[in-house]
Design a protein around this motif. Sequence first.
Motif, short mmCIF file in Angstrom:
data_model
loop_
_atom_site.label_atom_id
_atom_site.label_comp_id
_atom_site.label_asym_id
_atom_site.label_seq_id
_atom_site.Cartn_x
_atom_site.Cartn_y
_atom_site.Cartn_z
N SER A 15 0.84 -1.27 0.14
CA SER A 15 0.14 0.03 0.06
C SER A 15 0.79 1.31 -0.11
O SER A 15 0.62 2.23 -0.85
CB SER A 15 -1.00 0.20 1.06
N VAL A 86 -2.72 1.13 7.40
CA VAL A 86 -2.68 -0.42 7.42
C VAL A 86 -1.77 -0.83 8.32
O VAL A 86 -0.44 -1.05 8.22
CB VAL A 86 -2.26 -0.67 6.05
N LEU A 107 -7.17 0.32 6.03
CA LEU A 107 -7.26 -0.85 5.15
C LEU A 107 -7.44 -2.27 5.98
O LEU A 107 -6.36 -2.35 6.61
CB LEU A 107 -6.24 -0.96 4.13
N THR A 136 -11.85 -1.10 2.87
CA THR A 136 -11.40 0.34 3.36
C THR A 136 -12.56 0.96 4.16
O THR A 136 -13.71 1.04 3.99
CB THR A 136 -11.07 1.15 2.22
N GLY A 173 -5.51 -5.08 -1.75
CA GLY A 173 -5.89 -4.40 -0.92
C GLY A 173 -5.23 -2.87 -1.30
O GLY A 173 -5.72 -1.74 -0.89
N LEU A 177 -7.13 0.50 -1.57
CA LEU A 177 -6.82 1.82 -0.93
C LEU A 177 -6.59 2.95 -1.74
O LEU A 177 -7.08 4.07 -1.62
CB LEU A 177 -5.60 1.51 0.10
#
Length: 307
Positions: A15, A86, A107, A136, A173, A177
């Motif tokens: 991320s 995260v 997330l 999210t 993810g 995000l």
Amino acid sequence: MRIVFAGTPAPAVPSLQRLLESEHHEVVAVVTRPDAVAGRGRKVSRSPVGLLADEYSVPVLTPRKPSEPEFVAQLSDLAPDCCPVVAYGALLPRSVLDIPRFGWINLHFSLLPAWRGAAPVQAAINAGDEFAGAATFLLEEGLDTGPVFGVLTERIRSTDTTGDLLARLADGGAALLESTLDGIQADALRPVPQSGDGVSYAPKVTVEAARIRWDEPALAVDRHIRSVTPAPGAWTTIGGARVKVGKASVADHAVAPRRIEVTKTGVFIGTVTDAIVLEQVQPPGKKMMRALDWARGARLEPEAVVE
């Protein structure tokens, strides 16, 4: 948007990497847990998120507690529009949550409201869920209770460990995000309150909880082993020594519960149904090795059992 990213372990790295490379967002700082002592050498090490931030020369903040006045002042001075988070690893007080104008966007690796808490992927595998996912949501003071912006789903494979599944969710993810932040920036996305039905919790898995219970069915034992692999790692006691179990699977082989049977083809341990065949084990003070190699060197008694 001006972004301050918060995260700590390896699953947060995809991320951060994606946001660092984004053309629409500027990562002005990173918040991560303080450097910690780890490994056999007891060396002080930086978190995976902190290491990536260092590579990009992004300022790194490591408060012991997010409520520290100095950290609150630093974050206020950075004036972030939004703070994606995260797996940061610490609860954020209201004084911190209120700083970014678009809030903190978390997330979380579950299909909320299922598996709120620290270990959602471990819980999903251990429970035998067919699907896992990531979501999210707008962070609140409650435990993963905020309204949801977006969701992705991922089928849980029969051989998935937590490490396997989390790696896929971390990559997917990261894209979720980024798209969530894009939607917030464009004023095109509104969060939806979570349902009050289907709420479940996934507390952190302790080393003691990772112990294998051989008095359960083989399928449950297999799920348990996969759910705590690679960390904290499944384990059992054999001959008074704690042995860590790596790769294992259900075998169509009859062995009395808790009995250990070593053949030319494998190391089998009985459950209340089928046996579990061990493929990798880690004896005390040694590295992970082939279970057959360990069994031959251990010279187990003919009536050996797990404790």
